[in-house]
Enzyme design. Structure first.
Site, PDB file in Angstrom:
ATOM      1  N   SER A  78     -84.172  37.997 -96.472  1.00  0.00           N
ATOM      2  CA  SER A  78     -85.152  39.006 -96.881  1.00  0.00           C
ATOM      3  C   SER A  78     -86.593  38.505 -96.831  1.00  0.00           C
ATOM      4  O   SER A  78     -87.524  39.314 -96.820  1.00  0.00           O
ATOM      5  CB  SER A  78     -84.839  39.509 -98.292  1.00  0.00           C
ATOM      6  OG  SER A  78     -85.105  38.521 -99.259  1.00  0.00           O
ATOM      7  N   LYS A 157     -89.356  37.287-103.833  1.00  0.00           N
ATOM      8  CA  LYS A 157     -90.097  38.277-103.059  1.00  0.00           C
ATOM      9  C   LYS A 157     -91.591  37.938-103.145  1.00  0.00           C
ATOM     10  O   LYS A 157     -92.001  37.005-103.820  1.00  0.00           O
ATOM     11  CB  LYS A 157     -89.878  39.699-103.603  1.00  0.00           C
ATOM     12  CG  LYS A 157     -88.430  40.147-103.714  1.00  0.00           C
ATOM     13  CD  LYS A 157     -87.751  40.334-102.369  1.00  0.00           C
ATOM     14  CE  LYS A 157     -86.289  40.752-102.542  1.00  0.00           C
ATOM     15  NZ  LYS A 157     -85.546  40.757-101.270  1.00  0.00           N
TER      16      LYS A 157
END
Length: 304
Positions: A78, A157
């Site tokens: 990701s 993230k």
């Protein structure tokens, strides 16, 4: 089964400390005198000896992991191309304040995340509506069970929106406080087709971009992102559960692999209390047996 390593370290530190401390307070002198009277060589019982030897070791590890730096391994793609699957990173645990190990309660405030920071956090859960229409956090991505337990997992993230920001996302278009975020195409993604995540990006025709995020002080954070619209269409913001205005004490976060990241576009903002720290360096990169081994070029890389 999921393990909270900080909780285990804290429990072991308390256990070894209590065993060693109670022995020294109540049993040590009597035992030593009894053995001396018989002319026997003094030796701690095995449990006490283990506790005495291991207490300082686990205490030092607990302090370092809780308040200085903690290692994490990147499990998914990701954050590609910034971070690869198999990268081992260090996370600055005091960048945003000191927290009690295991409980994650902040007791010393040292700063807040800035736009563009790469953060590690405890996954807060997916935003779902229960039978009464109330928004709740769930471990079920489909929201079929709004009250499913949220797994204890660490995610990573990039911070895109700060408390009070207005963030709008439509496909690859990103606006922060009404201003479009600029990105320049670098070219097609180049990777190793023998590795699953890289093969997926190659098959989907991924392209690499340099995104320019502007911080509050005007400085730019220039970092790499990947796009592969042939793979999936991500949620837009605002949507049914995620508003465009970032609430207080919350952050909007996204993965750099924009079409292959389950992030704030699905589960809403990241509560401040879930922050673990700021990722700052790659200390090891393992590509796997037969697919690259140790990637020496990535070791020591600073995370931007």
């Amino acid at each position: 089964m999921e393990f909270d390593f900080s909780a285990i370290l804290l429990a072991l530190t308390v256990l070894f400390g209590v065993v060693w401390g109670l022995d020294r307070l109540f049993l040590y002198k009597k035992r030593k005198a009894r053995l001396a009277a018989t002319g026997s060589e003094y030796r701690d019982p095995a449990p006490v000896d283990w506790a005495r030897s291991l207490f300082p070791v686990v205490l030092v590890v607990l302090v370092l992991r809780s308040f200085v730096a903690e290692p994490f391994r990147i499990p998914s793609g990701s954050m590609m191309p910034t971070l690869d699957v198999g990268d081992f990173i260090l996370v600055n645990k005091f960048a945003y304040g000191l927290r009690m190990p295991a409980f994650n309660t902040k007791f010393l405030d040292l700063g807040e995340p800035k736009r563009g920071d790469v953060v590690v956090f405890r996954f807060p859960g997916f935003l779902c509506r229960d039978a009464s229409g109330k928004l709740v956090r769930s471990g079920d991505i489909s929201c079929a069970d709004p009250h499913a337990p949220v797994p204890s997992q660490n995610w990573i993230k990039r911070v895109i929106g700060l408390p009070g920001d207005t963030v709008e996302i439509q496909g690859a278009d990103l606006l922060i406080n009404g201003k479009p975020v600029q990105a320049d195409e670098v070219g097609p993604y180049v990777g190793n087709p023998q590795r699953d995540e890289e093969r997926l990006m190659l098959d989907m025709g991924a392209t690499v971009w340099t995104e320019h995020l502007q911080r509050e002080d005007g400085r730019m954070v220039n970092h790499m992102t990947a796009r592969m619209p042939a793979y999936t269409t991500p949620n837009s913001i605002p949507n049914a559960v995620v508003p465009s205005k970032v609430p207080a004490d919350c952050y909007l976060v996204m993965g750099d692999n924009r079409n292959n990241s389950t992030d704030s576009r699905w589960w809403g903002c990241l509560p401040e209390q879930n922050l673990a720290g700021k990722a700052f360096m790659i200390w090891m990169s393992w590509k796997g047996w037969g697919t690259g081994g140790v990637d020496l070029h990535r070791i020591g890389g600073i995370i931007h």
